[in-house]
Design a protein around this motif. Structure first.
Motif, PDB file in Angstrom:
ATOM      1  N   ALA A  65       5.152  22.870  49.694  1.00 38.75           N
ATOM      2  CA  ALA A  65       6.184  22.825  48.355  1.00 38.75           C
ATOM      3  C   ALA A  65       7.413  23.377  49.105  1.00 38.75           C
ATOM      4  O   ALA A  65       8.860  23.567  48.493  1.00 38.75           O
ATOM      5  CB  ALA A  65       5.572  23.758  47.075  1.00 38.75           C
ATOM      6  N   TYR A  66       7.363  23.715  50.009  1.00 44.31           N
ATOM      7  CA  TYR A  66       8.541  23.946  50.788  1.00 44.31           C
ATOM      8  C   TYR A  66       9.943  23.584  50.559  1.00 44.31           C
ATOM      9  O   TYR A  66      10.899  24.114  50.539  1.00 44.31           O
ATOM     10  CB  TYR A  66       8.602  24.414  52.021  1.00 44.31           C
ATOM     11  N   GLY A  67       9.824  22.407  50.892  1.00 47.20           N
ATOM     12  CA  GLY A  67      10.841  21.776  50.511  1.00 47.20           C
ATOM     13  C   GLY A  67      11.762  21.886  49.116  1.00 47.20           C
ATOM     14  O   GLY A  67      13.131  21.409  49.232  1.00 47.20           O
ATOM     15  N   ARG A  68      10.948  21.575  48.400  1.00 46.46           N
ATOM     16  CA  ARG A  68      11.078  22.104  47.039  1.00 46.46           C
ATOM     17  C   ARG A  68      11.650  22.812  46.408  1.00 46.46           C
ATOM     18  O   ARG A  68      12.928  23.010  45.408  1.00 46.46           O
ATOM     19  CB  ARG A  68       9.892  21.611  45.845  1.00 46.46           C
ATOM     20  N   VAL A  69      11.198  24.106  47.023  1.00 42.23           N
ATOM     21  CA  VAL A  69      11.561  25.914  46.679  1.00 42.23           C
ATOM     22  C   VAL A  69      12.631  25.847  47.725  1.00 42.23           C
ATOM     23  O   VAL A  69      13.670  26.759  46.966  1.00 42.23           O
ATOM     24  CB  VAL A  69      10.385  26.598  47.442  1.00 42.23           C
ATOM     25  N   LYS A  70      12.746  25.461  48.637  1.00 46.08           N
ATOM     26  CA  LYS A  70      14.779  25.539  49.321  1.00 46.08           C
ATOM     27  C   LYS A  70      15.557  24.790  48.968  1.00 46.08           C
ATOM     28  O   LYS A  70      16.549  25.440  48.562  1.00 46.08           O
ATOM     29  CB  LYS A  70      13.915  25.468  50.620  1.00 46.08           C
ATOM     30  N   ALA A  71      15.122  23.890  47.626  1.00 48.30           N
ATOM     31  CA  ALA A  71      16.126  23.091  47.628  1.00 48.30           C
ATOM     32  C   ALA A  71      16.563  23.900  45.983  1.00 48.30           C
ATOM     33  O   ALA A  71      17.832  23.675  45.648  1.00 48.30           O
ATOM     34  CB  ALA A  71      15.917  21.851  46.846  1.00 48.30           C
ATOM     35  N   ARG A  72      15.373  24.082  45.818  1.00 50.99           N
ATOM     36  CA  ARG A  72      15.650  25.171  44.074  1.00 50.99           C
ATOM     37  C   ARG A  72      16.271  26.307  44.316  1.00 50.99           C
ATOM     38  O   ARG A  72      17.175  27.223  44.062  1.00 50.99           O
ATOM     39  CB  ARG A  72      14.365  25.214  43.185  1.00 50.99           C
ATOM     40  N   LEU A  90      16.273  39.870  39.782  1.00 43.97           N
ATOM     41  CA  LEU A  90      15.483  38.612  40.181  1.00 43.97           C
ATOM     42  C   LEU A  90      13.851  39.032  39.742  1.00 43.97           C
ATOM     43  O   LEU A  90      13.586  40.105  40.619  1.00 43.97           O
ATOM     44  CB  LEU A  90      15.483  38.609  42.115  1.00 43.97           C
ATOM     45  N   ILE A  91      13.887  38.063  39.101  1.00 43.10           N
ATOM     46  CA  ILE A  91      12.229  39.186  38.277  1.00 43.10           C
ATOM     47  C   ILE A  91      11.004  37.720  39.168  1.00 43.10           C
ATOM     48  O   ILE A  91      10.872  36.980  38.542  1.00 43.10           O
ATOM     49  CB  ILE A  91      12.390  38.256  36.735  1.00 43.10           C
ATOM     50  N   ASP A  92      10.260  39.021  39.845  1.00 43.65           N
ATOM     51  CA  ASP A  92       8.344  38.847  39.749  1.00 43.65           C
ATOM     52  C   ASP A  92       8.923  37.280  40.721  1.00 43.65           C
ATOM     53  O   ASP A  92       9.447  37.744  41.876  1.00 43.65           O
ATOM     54  CB  ASP A  92       7.367  38.147  38.606  1.00 43.65           C
ATOM     55  N   SER A  93       8.370  36.669  40.887  1.00 44.22           N
ATOM     56  CA  SER A  93       7.797  35.287  41.728  1.00 44.22           C
ATOM     57  C   SER A  93       8.210  35.956  43.409  1.00 44.22           C
ATOM     58  O   SER A  93       9.701  35.217  43.789  1.00 44.22           O
ATOM     59  CB  SER A  93       8.338  34.111  41.525  1.00 44.22           C
ATOM     60  N   TRP A  94       7.390  36.258  44.519  1.00 42.41           N
ATOM     61  CA  TRP A  94       8.239  36.778  45.296  1.00 42.41           C
ATOM     62  C   TRP A  94       8.804  35.935  46.468  1.00 42.41           C
ATOM     63  O   TRP A  94      10.135  36.544  46.389  1.00 42.41           O
ATOM     64  CB  TRP A  94       6.871  37.997  45.983  1.00 42.41           C
ATOM     65  N   GLY A  95       8.187  35.278  46.745  1.00 37.47           N
ATOM     66  CA  GLY A  95       7.781  33.888  47.525  1.00 37.47           C
ATOM     67  C   GLY A  95       9.746  33.155  47.466  1.00 37.47           C
ATOM     68  O   GLY A  95      10.668  33.111  48.148  1.00 37.47           O
ATOM     69  N   PHE A  96       9.649  33.036  45.901  1.00 35.25           N
ATOM     70  CA  PHE A  96      11.339  32.872  45.438  1.00 35.25           C
ATOM     71  C   PHE A  96      12.608  33.305  45.743  1.00 35.25           C
ATOM     72  O   PHE A  96      13.347  33.459  45.914  1.00 35.25           O
ATOM     73  CB  PHE A  96      10.659  31.628  44.530  1.00 35.25           C
ATOM     74  N   THR A  97      11.840  34.712  44.915  1.00 37.64           N
ATOM     75  CA  THR A  97      13.084  35.491  44.910  1.00 37.64           C
ATOM     76  C   THR A  97      13.343  36.356  45.653  1.00 37.64           C
ATOM     77  O   THR A  97      14.662  36.299  46.281  1.00 37.64           O
ATOM     78  CB  THR A  97      12.622  36.791  43.474  1.00 37.64           C
ATOM     79  N   ILE A  98      12.804  36.603  46.447  1.00 37.08           N
ATOM     80  CA  ILE A  98      12.789  37.168  47.740  1.00 37.08           C
ATOM     81  C   ILE A  98      13.727  36.263  49.053  1.00 37.08           C
ATOM     82  O   ILE A  98      15.089  36.874  49.516  1.00 37.08           O
ATOM     83  CB  ILE A  98      11.752  37.743  48.587  1.00 37.08           C
ATOM     84  N   ARG A  99      13.460  34.647  48.632  1.00 33.15           N
ATOM     85  CA  ARG A  99      14.574  34.130  49.812  1.00 33.15           C
ATOM     86  C   ARG A  99      16.358  34.124  49.211  1.00 33.15           C
ATOM     87  O   ARG A  99      16.749  34.223  49.492  1.00 33.15           O
ATOM     88  CB  ARG A  99      13.747  32.294  49.205  1.00 33.15           C
TER      89      ARG A  99
END
Length: 388
Positions: A65-72, A90-99
């Motif tokens: 899902a990396y490409g989708r996450v990067k776009a979001r 930035l609420i929870d969801s470590w991988g997304f919110t740290i980016r």
């Protein structure tokens, strides 16, 4: 005052909605923008995209899902640049919110960044505490045992408590729940909670189906209820409809009544374990990752337990069956043991409740504490009024 809230999963959406309401209660003129789901939308926060596509669990699934996450991430940063908030939560969801945190810091260095729910460094990858401390200005932690990990790295931390410890179940009626489904008051009832992520449903429902089939063969009178979380309701309903035995499927609106009505619960590891403990339901916990993801992640697991109240008590109150232990035979054996032993059920429920007390069950509403902390961070950022 403008504050941006960012949530990428259903649990974060609920936290964000509670925080939004508490912020408005204290600062009626606050403008709230951000990323979230239906609960935050009900609080007037319109998301630029559907967060359901970010519900990802596991390393391999994350790579796919990396490409989708990067776009979001880019969409979220663009929203911050356009809205220019004073703070971003930035609420929870470590991988997304740290980016998102790192990207916003690069383009808006003066914006205060607040993380709501830190990574569970007590369970795995303790180095994330240092990573988070370098990326944000403040942490809103759920439990007192979280704080020292981050404070050691110089990150200001406020312990707000977990919303799961403050769920209002006073309106949940287990008697009416059973009656509406034709389940006798004294019939054994097994409640199955397969999860809220698509990957969890794919990996866990076949295990639960096979385990429950064994239990039904041993006791045909066993009633079975399955909770279909909103994010995966269609998938869960379709899968359960194909089971070779009857199971009642209920939505999240009936979840708490089902928990109170349950004799025993079988749950995929997550926040739901805390809710079950609040309802007084003895439980067995299961979890599986994809095999490649598990092989990659296993060396990083340092904690003894996956379930929060087990960690708080430092003992396996609820049996945890993780990965290779999450087999139909072992699941059926552990659930069957509880179904057959009323004294064991009562003892486990009492120990679960004691562990919740250690976690802060009697504290203030977490949304209120979180709102006060966020407004405090914003106030510290603003220049003091000119006395002249």
């Amino acid at each position: 005052m403008k504050i941006m809230l960012v949530a990428a999963e259903a649990s974060g959406d609920a936290l964000g909605a509670g925080l939004a309401g508490a912020l408005r209660a204290r600062q009626p003129n606050v403008a709230l923008v951000g990323v979230g789901g239906p609960k935050m939308a009900a609080e007037g926060i319109d998301s630029p995209f559907d967060i359901a596509e970010l519900s990802i669990m596991g390393w391999l699934e994350g790579l796919r899902a990396y490409g989708r996450v990067k776009a979001r991430v880019a969409d979220t940063v663009a929203l911050a640049v356009r809205e220019r908030p004073e703070a971003v939560v930035l609420i929870d969801s470590w991988g997304f919110t740290i980016r998102v945190a790192k990207a916003i810091r690069a383009v808006l260095p003066d914006v205060k960044l607040i993380k709501y729910v830190g990574p569970q460094v007590w369970a795995s990858r303790p180095g994330r505490a240092k990573t988070l401390a370098a990326a944000v200005d403040h942490l809103l932690a759920l439990y007192a045992f979280d704080a020292p990990w981050f404070e050691r790295e110089g990150l200001a931390t406020t312990v707000v408590g977990s919303q799961a410890l403050h769920v209002d179940m006073s309106g949940a009626d287990p008697v009416a729940f059973r009656k509406a489904r034709g389940i006798a008051p004294d019939a054994p009832l097994l409640l199955v909670l397969p999860g809220s992520r698509p990957t969890e449903i794919r990996l866990m429902t076949p295990v639960y189906e096979a385990a429950v089939a064994r239990l039904k063969a041993e006791n045909p009178a066993l009633a079975v209820v399955v909770v279909a979380a909103g994010t995966v309701a269609e998938d869960v309903t379709a899968r359960v409809a194909a089971w070779p035995f009857r199971a009642h499927v209920v939505g999240e609106g009936d979840k708490y009544a089902a928990m109170k009505a349950a004799t025993v619960a079988l749950a995929t590891s997550g926040t739901v374990s805390t809710e079950l403990a609040l309802a007084g339901a003895p439980m067995v916990i299961g979890y599986r990752f994809g095999p490649v993801s598990y092989a990659i992640m296993k060396p990083f697991f340092t904690g003894k337990y996956a379930t929060l109240f087990n960690h708080a008590a430092d003992e396996e109150i609820a049996r945890e069956l993780i990965q290779s232990d999450a087999t139909p035979g072992k699941v059926a054996a552990e659930v069957g043991r509880l179904l057959a032993d009323p004294e064991a059920r009562a003892a486990q429920a009492a120990r679960q409740t004691a562990a919740l007390d250690r976690m802060g069950r009697e504290g203030r509403d977490p949304s209120e504490i979180a709102a006060e902390a966020v407004l405090g961070v914003v106030a510290a950022r603003r220049p003091s009024p000119d006395p002249a």
